[in-house]
Design an enzyme around this catalytic site. Sequence first.
Site, PDB file in Angstrom:
ATOM      1  N   HIS A 100      18.028  40.631  84.086  1.00 19.25           N
ATOM      2  CA  HIS A 100      16.174  39.339  84.293  1.00 19.25           C
ATOM      3  C   HIS A 100      17.358  38.454  85.006  1.00 19.25           C
ATOM      4  O   HIS A 100      18.749  38.559  84.747  1.00 19.25           O
ATOM      5  CB  HIS A 100      15.838  39.157  83.327  1.00 19.25           C
ATOM      6  CG  HIS A 100      16.136  38.734  82.098  1.00 19.25           C
ATOM      7  ND1 HIS A 100      16.400  36.984  81.940  1.00 19.25           N
ATOM      8  CD2 HIS A 100      17.462  38.892  80.539  1.00 19.25           C
ATOM      9  CE1 HIS A 100      16.968  36.638  81.024  1.00 19.25           C
ATOM     10  NE2 HIS A 100      17.423  38.149  80.494  1.00 19.25           N
ATOM     11  N   ASP A 144      15.768  35.291  85.247  1.00 27.10           N
ATOM     12  CA  ASP A 144      15.484  34.154  84.942  1.00 27.10           C
ATOM     13  C   ASP A 144      16.319  34.021  83.031  1.00 27.10           C
ATOM     14  O   ASP A 144      16.631  34.096  82.839  1.00 27.10           O
ATOM     15  CB  ASP A 144      13.777  34.130  84.126  1.00 27.10           C
ATOM     16  CG  ASP A 144      13.945  35.315  82.898  1.00 27.10           C
ATOM     17  OD1 ASP A 144      14.341  36.011  83.318  1.00 27.10           O
ATOM     18  OD2 ASP A 144      12.476  34.849  81.711  1.00 27.10           O
ATOM     19  N   ASP A 197      23.567  35.498  78.647  1.00 31.66           N
ATOM     20  CA  ASP A 197      22.066  35.818  78.434  1.00 31.66           C
ATOM     21  C   ASP A 197      21.273  36.033  80.533  1.00 31.66           C
ATOM     22  O   ASP A 197      20.356  34.618  80.178  1.00 31.66           O
ATOM     23  CB  ASP A 197      21.006  35.573  77.297  1.00 31.66           C
ATOM     24  CG  ASP A 197      19.998  36.444  77.419  1.00 31.66           C
ATOM     25  OD1 ASP A 197      19.587  36.767  78.221  1.00 31.66           O
ATOM     26  OD2 ASP A 197      18.973  35.343  76.746  1.00 31.66           O
ATOM     27  N   GLU A 247      11.451  37.656  81.528  1.00 29.24           N
ATOM     28  CA  GLU A 247      11.715  38.242  80.652  1.00 29.24           C
ATOM     29  C   GLU A 247      11.559  37.189  78.994  1.00 29.24           C
ATOM     30  O   GLU A 247      11.538  37.754  77.639  1.00 29.24           O
ATOM     31  CB  GLU A 247      13.449  38.761  80.579  1.00 29.24           C
ATOM     32  CG  GLU A 247      13.629  39.348  79.890  1.00 29.24           C
ATOM     33  CD  GLU A 247      14.511  38.908  78.067  1.00 29.24           C
ATOM     34  OE1 GLU A 247      14.555  39.748  77.023  1.00 29.24           O
ATOM     35  OE2 GLU A 247      14.648  37.465  78.281  1.00 29.24           O
ATOM     36  N   GLU A 248      12.678  36.222  79.332  1.00 26.07           N
ATOM     37  CA  GLU A 248      12.314  34.788  78.490  1.00 26.07           C
ATOM     38  C   GLU A 248      10.732  34.485  77.907  1.00 26.07           C
ATOM     39  O   GLU A 248      11.044  33.723  76.964  1.00 26.07           O
ATOM     40  CB  GLU A 248      13.425  33.977  78.495  1.00 26.07           C
ATOM     41  CG  GLU A 248      15.010  34.034  79.037  1.00 26.07           C
ATOM     42  CD  GLU A 248      15.118  34.172  78.385  1.00 26.07           C
ATOM     43  OE1 GLU A 248      15.095  34.626  76.869  1.00 26.07           O
ATOM     44  OE2 GLU A 248      16.681  34.357  77.801  1.00 26.07           O
ATOM     45  N   GLU A 262      21.459  42.845  79.129  1.00 24.76           N
ATOM     46  CA  GLU A 262      22.158  42.861  77.069  1.00 24.76           C
ATOM     47  C   GLU A 262      23.053  43.121  76.762  1.00 24.76           C
ATOM     48  O   GLU A 262      23.223  44.017  76.374  1.00 24.76           O
ATOM     49  CB  GLU A 262      20.617  42.167  76.733  1.00 24.76           C
ATOM     50  CG  GLU A 262      19.338  42.571  76.913  1.00 24.76           C
ATOM     51  CD  GLU A 262      19.001  41.188  77.673  1.00 24.76           C
ATOM     52  OE1 GLU A 262      19.998  40.270  77.248  1.00 24.76           O
ATOM     53  OE2 GLU A 262      17.132  39.900  77.962  1.00 24.76           O
TER      54      GLU A 262
END
Length: 358
Positions: free
Chosen positions: A64, A66, A95, A124-125, A148
């Site tokens: 991801h 974001d 991250d 995702e966040e 991740e």
Amino acid sequence: MSTAVTALARRLVATPSHDDPDAAGALLESWLREHTDATVERDEHGNVIARRGDGDRSLALVGHHDVVPPAPEQRDDGYLVEERDGRLFGRGSADMKGSLAAMACAFRDSDPAGELVFASFVGEERGGIGCRAAIEDGFAPDYAVVGEGSTGYSAPGVTDVAIAHRGRRASTITARGTAAHASEVGAGENAIYRATDAVDVIRDLPAPETTVHGRNVQGSLAVTEIDGGDAWNVIPDRCTVTVDERTVPGERAGLDAVESIEGVTWSVEQDLPPMACEDERFAAVALEIARNVQDGDPEHVVKPHATDAGWLAAEADTRTLVVGAAEPGEAHTAAESVSIPVLERCRRLYRVLAERCP
């Protein structure tokens, strides 16, 4: 250490994407079009998805772009990015823009065994909204590796293979009563008392627990907030209690038991699914490759928190693993960083996995 992975990671980290991930998505789309012969799209949600190779089954490299909002010391006109002591510093380096760059380079360089997909999601966040939207649109690879962090779980500096992770269910208990003047206690029904009775029920509930490939996955259950009453001299007619439950594959705590108390209801606000990889061959091959690309002795491990791997496993029926460069404690911090040599290690791992799986 100047490599293609580092160069792309630096560009991604320097691109703000906490409020609006569009610029980071455009960067990825442009890079993939320039450096690969893949079919590339940026969908209406902002997700970047590229495909190359063919075959009956598909493997997706998933990340991801974001990030959470940066700390003041992590931003200038854009985001600050710095290399020192073999690490890349900046918001999103761990991250997970570092591993995202490693995935993009592996996607470019590999000779895939089947269809190879690169996917970078938005949101995702914010509960996996980009991944969920893509799944609703038909995104359903047979296998996936989510980038991740899985480094440093079994031993410092070792990149492990996560075969499971916990989910998170956030819920609210609402207790209702009857307001009255505090000098006339018997005239009302105290909502706080009903809420504390519910808390007692929660304290006696066992936390969810299971095993995945012989590894224990232990959940947790905690009351995190309580709010009730409007004045010191009024019997409260309403009280709310928030509960944080870390879920495990196939198990949930019996929180609905609180509804046996008069005036008490229970509602779920968020349910991020856990993940378990049920495909032993996929997990074994990934671990073998992880051992071959590093000097350490990686293991199958369990991550403590939810990722987009949970949505893929739960809603797309994708056999999913988590493998990435970030170490525990790096994400979302003011000093966030990732090891550049470990990014290179992950690039090799992703490339070999793409050439052997599915």
